[in-house]
Scaffold this motif. Structure first.
Motif, PDB file in Angstrom:
ATOM      1  N   LYS A 373       0.827  -1.214   0.000  1.00  0.00           N
ATOM      2  CA  LYS A 373       0.000   0.000   0.000  1.00  0.00           C
ATOM      3  C   LYS A 373       0.863   1.266   0.000  1.00  0.00           C
ATOM      4  O   LYS A 373       0.470   2.291  -0.570  1.00  0.00           O
ATOM      5  N   TRP A 376       1.768   1.694  -3.501  1.00  0.00           N
ATOM      6  CA  TRP A 376       0.579   2.171  -4.242  1.00  0.00           C
ATOM      7  C   TRP A 376       0.412   3.684  -4.063  1.00  0.00           C
ATOM      8  O   TRP A 376       0.177   4.415  -5.027  1.00  0.00           O
ATOM      9  N   MET A 377       0.546   4.148  -2.820  1.00  0.00           N
ATOM     10  CA  MET A 377       0.379   5.589  -2.549  1.00  0.00           C
ATOM     11  C   MET A 377       1.438   6.404  -3.301  1.00  0.00           C
ATOM     12  O   MET A 377       1.149   7.480  -3.822  1.00  0.00           O
ATOM     13  N   ARG A 379       2.908   5.588  -6.037  1.00  0.00           N
ATOM     14  CA  ARG A 379       2.711   5.504  -7.494  1.00  0.00           C
ATOM     15  C   ARG A 379       1.458   6.225  -7.966  1.00  0.00           C
ATOM     16  O   ARG A 379       1.316   6.489  -9.150  1.00  0.00           O
ATOM     17  N   ASN A 380       0.539   6.490  -7.073  1.00  0.00           N
ATOM     18  CA  ASN A 380      -0.767   7.050  -7.468  1.00  0.00           C
ATOM     19  C   ASN A 380      -1.070   8.362  -6.744  1.00  0.00           C
ATOM     20  O   ASN A 380      -1.999   8.436  -5.932  1.00  0.00           O
ATOM     21  N   VAL A 382      -2.469  11.091  -7.657  1.00  0.00           N
ATOM     22  CA  VAL A 382      -3.781  11.731  -7.881  1.00  0.00           C
ATOM     23  C   VAL A 382      -4.843  11.038  -7.019  1.00  0.00           C
ATOM     24  O   VAL A 382      -5.615  11.692  -6.293  1.00  0.00           O
ATOM     25  N   ALA A 383      -4.843   9.704  -7.050  1.00  0.00           N
ATOM     26  CA  ALA A 383      -5.803   8.957  -6.228  1.00  0.00           C
ATOM     27  C   ALA A 383      -5.525   9.210  -4.746  1.00  0.00           C
ATOM     28  O   ALA A 383      -6.445   9.325  -3.925  1.00  0.00           O
ATOM     29  N   LYS A 384      -4.272   9.337  -4.416  1.00  0.00           N
ATOM     30  CA  LYS A 384      -3.896   9.593  -3.014  1.00  0.00           C
ATOM     31  C   LYS A 384      -4.435  10.947  -2.567  1.00  0.00           C
ATOM     32  O   LYS A 384      -4.963  11.085  -1.460  1.00  0.00           O
ATOM     33  N   ARG A 386      -7.045  12.445  -3.715  1.00  0.00           N
ATOM     34  CA  ARG A 386      -8.500  12.316  -3.550  1.00  0.00           C
ATOM     35  C   ARG A 386      -8.823  11.680  -2.195  1.00  0.00           C
ATOM     36  O   ARG A 386      -9.697  12.112  -1.475  1.00  0.00           O
TER      37      ARG A 386
END
Ligand code: UDP
Length: 417
Positions: A373, A376-377, A379-380, A382-384, A386
């Motif tokens: 995770k 993931w944070m 790498r992402n 924009v989603a993070k 949000r």
């Protein structure tokens, strides 16, 4: 035996109402109207140090700002060291430690509480709130015909039976008994009198300051030696086995396989003068972490402004972790979420109350999941981002001081009805 705490801090309702969702604001103002003219008095052991004192430092100005008369009294240190040693034992026994107290210790506890009760009788009020085990008995003895509330800020679910036998009838005499977590309620308490409120953070406290990330990173470089241009993973917590710092280090090792330039900061300043348990956990973690120059541990506050450093670490993190396996609530989670940080948390009930998996963070159970995770944070973004906005909204709705204030007002009213 009681001393009034003079609170100079004055706030205006507009300062905090601006953070409150509209429906909650209406409810809050309605509750305030019903309490106009009533006087609420809070009693606890001390005005400095500890979570209860910190809570009351904020709560009293909030109540007063809305026109509710409220005062705060603490026990005069002249109660003596024997009294405070005994109450410390009672505190630990209520949390499950097999501690006995002698007849003379208990009679000293009774004597001091009778004196506190005498002072309490002289204080004019509609509702009395006792916030610590130290003055617990005084609330039972004084103001027999007044409305009384006991706030248990500790986990009594597995209290030491011998101590519980003495204390339970006193707690049960209160009209309302409040806990911060349902798991903390002892099964023998009268269910209809129990209330559970989760804690909340004060948006007006310096701890909740939002600082631009580049400024926060520059601060950590200057005061903590952490380089600026690299991913930074942070956990803010005391060095305690239940906060699972070792699991964070294990996860960090896995993260380094993908992000070798990443840094880890474990911020757990030890402000207590004598805390051998934290010292021991820190030593163990240090032994593991010191092989890795990319892991930064903060334990000894020497020369550092602890609260400023902590705020900066919370603002500076690229990924915020709270890997607890056991946690009553975990203020640090709300503190980070208010700063728009999604949190990757361990499976502790207090963390799960705040972090909803996939919405405002993640709940993980193993170092492998934690590493996954974190990656993931990173790498992402924009989603993070949000998720961070959702985190902020969740705090505004559920874990911010005005919500706690509303819980308090409803509680006082439920007594007065
Ligand atoms: N804290 C801090 N610096 C540290 C560690 C903790 O200022 O190095 C603060 C943190 O910001 C929070 C409190 O101490 O306000 C810890 O509360 P929490 O409920 O998270 O955990 P507890 O220590 O009470 O188990």
């Amino acid at each position: 035996m009681l001393k009034k705490v003079e609170i100079k801090k004055q706030i205006k309702p507009g300062e905090f109402l601006k953070f409150v969702p509209p429906r909650q604001k209406t409810e809050l103002l309605r509750a305030v109207k019903k309490m106009r003219g009533k006087r609420v008095v809070h009693i606890n052991a001390t005005s400095v140090g500890g979570g209860v004192a910190e809570l009351l430092q904020s709560l009293i100005p909030y109540l007063r700002s809305l026109g509710i008369q409220s005062d705060w009294y603490v026990i005069d240190p002249k109660a003596g060291s024997k009294f405070f040693t005994t109450t410390n034992k009672i505190h630990n026994a209520l949390q499950g430690a097999a501690i006995k107290f002698s007849k003379s210790e208990w009679s000293n506890y009774e004597r001091v509480n009778r004196l506190i009760a005498e002072d309490l009788e002289k204080i004019d009020c509609d509702v009395i709130v006792i916030n610590d085990p130290q003055p617990l008995l005084s609330g039972f003895l004084a103001h027999r015909n007044k409305h009384k509330i006991y706030f248990s800020h500790i986990d009594t679910s597995s209290a030491y039976p011998r101590a519980w036998k003495k204390v339970e009838p006193i707690i049960s005499s209160y009209h309302r008994i409040v806990f911060s977590n349902r798991d903390f309620v002892h099964g023998s308490l009268p269910k209809q009198r129990i209330k559970v409120f989760t804690p909340a953070i004060d948006p007006l406290a310096p701890k909740q300051t939002i600082v631009p990330k580049n400024k926060a990173r520059a601060y950590l470089k200057k005061h903590g030696g952490i380089p600026i241009n690299c991913p930074l993973i942070v956990q803010v917590s005391r060095f305690d086995i239940w906060k699972n710092p070792l699991g964070v280090i294990q996860a960090f090792r896995l993260v380094q396989q993908t992000y070798p330039e990443a840094r880890l900061a474990l911020v757990g300043f030890n402000e207590a003068k004598d805390n051998p348990a934290a010292e021991a956990v820190y030593k163990d973690i240090e032994a593991v972490a010191k092989k890795d120059p990319k892991s930064f541990l903060f334990f000894n506050p020497k020369g550092k402004n602890v609260s400023e450093f902590t705020v900066m670490a919370q603002n500076a993190a690229d990924v915020m972790v709270q890997n607890s396996t056991k946690e009553g609530f975990g203020l640090v989670v709300s503190e980070a979420m208010w700063k728009r940080q999604p949190v990757i948390g361990g499976p502790a009930s207090g963390v799960r109350a705040q972090v909803k998996n996939g919405k405002n963070g993640f709940i993980v159970k193993t170092p492998e999941q934690l590493a996954q995770k974190i990656i993931w944070m990173l790498r992402n973004p924009v989603a993070k981002k949000r998720m961070g906005e959702t985190a902020r909204r969740v705090v505004a709705e559920q874990f911010l001081f005005p919500r706690l204030l509303l819980d308090h007002l409803k509680l006082y009213q439920s007594c007065l009805r």
